[in-house]
Structures are given as C-alpha cells and as structure tokens.
Design a protein around this motif. Structure first.
Motif, PDB file in Angstrom:
ATOM      1  N   PRO A 156      22.523  -3.029  11.283  1.00  0.00           N
ATOM      2  CA  PRO A 156      23.975  -3.319  10.493  1.00  0.00           C
ATOM      3  C   PRO A 156      25.008  -3.593  11.339  1.00  0.00           C
ATOM      4  N   ARG A 157      26.076  -4.369  11.120  1.00  0.00           N
ATOM      5  CA  ARG A 157      27.169  -5.021  11.683  1.00  0.00           C
ATOM      6  C   ARG A 157      28.385  -4.063  11.041  1.00  0.00           C
ATOM      7  N   ILE A 158      29.027  -3.471  11.808  1.00  0.00           N
ATOM      8  CA  ILE A 158      30.196  -2.492  11.461  1.00  0.00           C
ATOM      9  C   ILE A 158      31.374  -2.905  11.909  1.00  0.00           C
ATOM     10  N   ALA A 159      32.633  -3.259  11.124  1.00  0.00           N
ATOM     11  CA  ALA A 159      33.800  -3.518  11.549  1.00  0.00           C
ATOM     12  C   ALA A 159      34.603  -2.257  11.910  1.00  0.00           C
ATOM     13  N   VAL A 160      35.491  -2.187  13.062  1.00  0.00           N
ATOM     14  CA  VAL A 160      36.295  -1.047  13.165  1.00  0.00           C
ATOM     15  C   VAL A 160      37.757  -1.670  13.319  1.00  0.00           C
ATOM     16  N   GLY A 161      38.544  -0.910  12.648  1.00  0.00           N
ATOM     17  CA  GLY A 161      39.924  -1.202  12.537  1.00  0.00           C
ATOM     18  C   GLY A 161      40.834  -0.427  11.966  1.00  0.00           C
TER      19      GLY A 161
ATOM     20  N   THR B 182      37.930   6.001  18.088  1.00  0.00           N
ATOM     21  CA  THR B 182      37.147   4.574  18.351  1.00  0.00           C
ATOM     22  C   THR B 182      36.146   4.786  19.444  1.00  0.00           C
ATOM     23  N   SER B 183      36.461   5.766  20.485  1.00  0.00           N
ATOM     24  CA  SER B 183      35.615   5.942  21.662  1.00  0.00           C
ATOM     25  C   SER B 183      34.261   6.801  20.968  1.00  0.00           C
ATOM     26  N   GLY B 184      34.338   7.491  20.259  1.00  0.00           N
ATOM     27  CA  GLY B 184      33.130   8.224  19.588  1.00  0.00           C
ATOM     28  C   GLY B 184      32.394   7.238  18.761  1.00  0.00           C
ATOM     29  N   ILE B 185      32.996   6.052  17.959  1.00  0.00           N
ATOM     30  CA  ILE B 185      32.387   5.390  17.174  1.00  0.00           C
ATOM     31  C   ILE B 185      31.589   4.493  18.177  1.00  0.00           C
TER      32      ILE B 185
ATOM     33  N   ALA C  31      23.117   5.449  19.001  1.00  0.00           N
ATOM     34  CA  ALA C  31      22.094   6.437  18.403  1.00  0.00           C
ATOM     35  C   ALA C  31      22.151   6.138  16.869  1.00  0.00           C
ATOM     36  N   ALA C  32      23.312   5.592  16.466  1.00  0.00           N
ATOM     37  CA  ALA C  32      23.306   5.503  14.712  1.00  0.00           C
ATOM     38  C   ALA C  32      22.464   4.038  14.403  1.00  0.00           C
ATOM     39  N   GLY C  33      22.231   3.426  15.479  1.00  0.00           N
ATOM     40  CA  GLY C  33      21.281   1.932  15.132  1.00  0.00           C
ATOM     41  C   GLY C  33      22.376   0.967  14.690  1.00  0.00           C
ATOM     42  N   ILE C  34      23.434   0.911  15.007  1.00  0.00           N
ATOM     43  CA  ILE C  34      24.339  -0.113  14.398  1.00  0.00           C
ATOM     44  C   ILE C  34      25.134  -0.843  15.317  1.00  0.00           C
ATOM     45  N   GLU C  35      25.550  -1.982  15.353  1.00  0.00           N
ATOM     46  CA  GLU C  35      26.256  -2.693  16.225  1.00  0.00           C
ATOM     47  C   GLU C  35      27.839  -2.844  15.718  1.00  0.00           C
ATOM     48  N   VAL C  36      28.809  -2.353  16.538  1.00  0.00           N
ATOM     49  CA  VAL C  36      30.076  -2.484  16.043  1.00  0.00           C
ATOM     50  C   VAL C  36      31.011  -3.411  16.615  1.00  0.00           C
ATOM     51  N   PHE C  37      31.793  -3.972  15.926  1.00  0.00           N
ATOM     52  CA  PHE C  37      32.842  -4.908  16.150  1.00  0.00           C
ATOM     53  C   PHE C  37      34.146  -4.656  16.162  1.00  0.00           C
ATOM     54  N   PRO C  38      35.218  -5.030  16.950  1.00  0.00           N
ATOM     55  CA  PRO C  38      36.579  -4.668  16.860  1.00  0.00           C
ATOM     56  C   PRO C  38      37.411  -5.560  15.853  1.00  0.00           C
ATOM     57  N   GLY C  39      38.070  -4.834  14.924  1.00  0.00           N
ATOM     58  CA  GLY C  39      38.898  -5.589  13.974  1.00  0.00           C
ATOM     59  C   GLY C  39      40.500  -5.331  14.324  1.00  0.00           C
ATOM     60  N   LEU C  40      41.162  -5.804  13.399  1.00  0.00           N
ATOM     61  CA  LEU C  40      42.666  -5.720  13.927  1.00  0.00           C
ATOM     62  C   LEU C  40      43.151  -4.163  13.834  1.00  0.00           C
ATOM     63  N   GLN C  41      43.943  -3.923  14.856  1.00  0.00           N
ATOM     64  CA  GLN C  41      44.627  -2.662  15.043  1.00  0.00           C
ATOM     65  C   GLN C  41      46.085  -3.009  15.059  1.00  0.00           C
TER      66      GLN C  41
ATOM     67  N   SER D 298      37.193  -9.582  24.469  1.00  0.00           N
ATOM     68  CA  SER D 298      35.994  -9.696  24.125  1.00  0.00           C
ATOM     69  C   SER D 298      35.576  -8.577  23.506  1.00  0.00           C
ATOM     70  N   ARG D 299      34.476  -8.451  22.846  1.00  0.00           N
ATOM     71  CA  ARG D 299      33.832  -7.460  22.339  1.00  0.00           C
ATOM     72  C   ARG D 299      33.337  -6.352  23.363  1.00  0.00           C
ATOM     73  N   GLU D 300      32.832  -6.888  24.249  1.00  0.00           N
ATOM     74  CA  GLU D 300      32.390  -6.122  25.653  1.00  0.00           C
ATOM     75  C   GLU D 300      33.614  -5.454  26.242  1.00  0.00           C
ATOM     76  N   ALA D 301      34.833  -6.111  26.226  1.00  0.00           N
ATOM     77  CA  ALA D 301      35.953  -5.612  27.043  1.00  0.00           C
ATOM     78  C   ALA D 301      36.490  -4.266  26.043  1.00  0.00           C
ATOM     79  N   TRP D 302      36.407  -4.668  24.711  1.00  0.00           N
ATOM     80  CA  TRP D 302      36.996  -3.615  23.748  1.00  0.00           C
ATOM     81  C   TRP D 302      35.963  -2.350  23.837  1.00  0.00           C
ATOM     82  N   MET D 303      34.580  -2.563  23.969  1.00  0.00           N
ATOM     83  CA  MET D 303      33.537  -1.389  24.036  1.00  0.00           C
ATOM     84  C   MET D 303      34.110  -0.614  25.233  1.00  0.00           C
ATOM     85  N   ASP D 304      33.980  -1.537  26.477  1.00  0.00           N
ATOM     86  CA  ASP D 304      34.066  -0.833  27.848  1.00  0.00           C
ATOM     87  C   ASP D 304      35.369  -0.015  27.869  1.00  0.00           C
ATOM     88  N   GLN D 305      36.474  -0.595  27.259  1.00  0.00           N
ATOM     89  CA  GLN D 305      37.845   0.258  27.362  1.00  0.00           C
ATOM     90  C   GLN D 305      37.808   1.474  26.550  1.00  0.00           C
ATOM     91  N   ALA D 306      36.967   1.268  25.141  1.00  0.00           N
ATOM     92  CA  ALA D 306      36.835   2.447  24.284  1.00  0.00           C
ATOM     93  C   ALA D 306      36.111   3.674  24.811  1.00  0.00           C
TER      94      ALA D 306
END
Length: 218
Positions: free
Chosen positions: A26-31, A70-73, A79-89, A55-63
């Motif tokens: 599942p694709r999950i937005a985070v914002g 967001t770090s926990g997400i 482990a949750a089997g999801i893909e997370v993507f950065p949304g507007l903050q 980039s998404r990778e840069a966002w994940m690395d920083q988080a």
C-alpha cells in the motif's frame, strides 16, 4: 481431459494474480499542517509551507535520523509492509491564531496532492499538533482532517498523530479512523507513536483491520 486441463490453467492464473495482489505494498502519504496556537494573542500568523524534500529518499534518510512521529512512520514502514511518501508539511508558530487565507491555500494544496496522486494513495497519516486555532475554524486540526475525509471518502484510511498538548475534539475523532497522541511529557515517545501509526494503517489498507474509536472525558 480438456476440461481438467482448463481448470488447472485457470487455477494457476488465479493463484498468480492473488500472489501478485498480496505482494503489492500500500502507498501511504505522510503530511500535515502544524501550529500550537495561543488564541489570547491578538495577531494572526500565516501558515507557511516547508520546502519540499529533494527526493523521497532524502526525506526518508532525514526522517530516520530524528525522533519525531514522522521518524517512526518511516522506521516502521518496512515492518508494516507499506511504502510511505512525503506530502506537504507546513507550520505557523505558536503566537496567536492562524490566518485563514494562508491556511485554506496550504490545506487545499495538501488535499489536492493526496487526491490526485498517480498511482493513487491507499491511505494517509496526518502529522498534526492538535492545538491549532485558525481564524474562522476554532478546531484547525479537525478542519484539516474533515477536508481530507470529504475529498477521499469514508473508506479511505486516515490516521492522525497528535502532540501531548492536543485538544481532542469530537470532530477529529469522527473524521479520522485512528488518533494517536503522545503519552509522555517531555515528549520522549513521538517515534513510538509513528511506528504504531504505520503499523495500523498497513493493516487497514489491506482490509485486515477497521478500527473504531470514541472520546471519553472524566
């Protein structure tokens, strides 16, 4: 013999398709929009969008280097089997209430991101503060969730994380599926709450869980 052969082929195709569906993450937005408002202060503050990540990778690395929800997400996504993507903050500080025009503009952009994504999102985790007052919306955080719910429909999974100092309104409980609030002050557990949010939205997006929540006050 022909009938049996056809049955075996059909079963093999169906099994392959089922296996493919089960492996799709599942694709999950985070914002979210955040403000800890002081409604007694006479001035309003604009809601300002943060610079998007490179980039998404840069966002994940920083988080993962921080200790936020967001770090926990991000940390819990695998482990949750999801893909997370950065949304507007976006944020508006802590003096006064939030200016309505900038709030509406930024929120409309966030909702549009979620609604028009391609491939489509399967859910959203909204990282909110919980104490936002907007000029025109006494419960600013609830207004964020209400508009996402209106745009995405009643079956779209919406999970919210809140600060320890949140004002939990009936509206936000109604519009969200799950609301996680920090349990510790000083705030030592935001990352843990984010991991919980990732875990439960993963189950929801697969149809394996549909939580029910309510508000109780002493």
């Amino acid at each position: 013999m022909t009938k049996i052969y056809g049955l075996i082929v059909s079963f093999a195709i169906a099994s392959t398709m089922t296996g493919f569906a089960q492996t799709k993450q599942p694709r999950i937005a985070v914002g979210g929009l955040s403000a800890e408002s002081n409604s007694l202060y006479p001035k309003t503050l604009p809601m300002r969008e943060q610079a998007p990540p490179a980039s998404r990778e840069a966002w994940m690395d920083q988080a993962v280097r921080a200790s936020t929800s967001t770090s926990g997400i991000v940390a819990g996504a695998k482990a949750a089997g999801i893909e997370v993507f950065p949304g507007l903050q976006a944020g508006a500080g802590f003096l006064g209430s939030v200016e309505q025009a900038s709030f509406d503009r930024v929120l409309d952009k966030l909702v549009n991101q979620i609604k028009t994504a391609s491939p489509a999102f399967d859910g959203v985790i909204l990282t909110l503060h919980g104490a936002m007052v907007v000029d025109g919306y006494p419960h600013g955080d609830a207004e964020v969730v209400r508009r996402v719910r209106r745009a995405m429909g009643k079956d779209f999974p919406i999970v919210v994380t809140h600060d320890f100092h949140a004002n939990v309104s009936e509206e936000i409980v109604e519009y969200s599926d799950v609301l996680f609030t920090y349990k510790e002050n000083p705030h030592l557990d935001p990352k843990e709450r984010g991991i919980q949010a990732a875990s439960i939205i993963g189950r929801m997006a697969r149809g394996g869980s549909r939580p029910v929540q309510g508000r109780a006050k002493p």
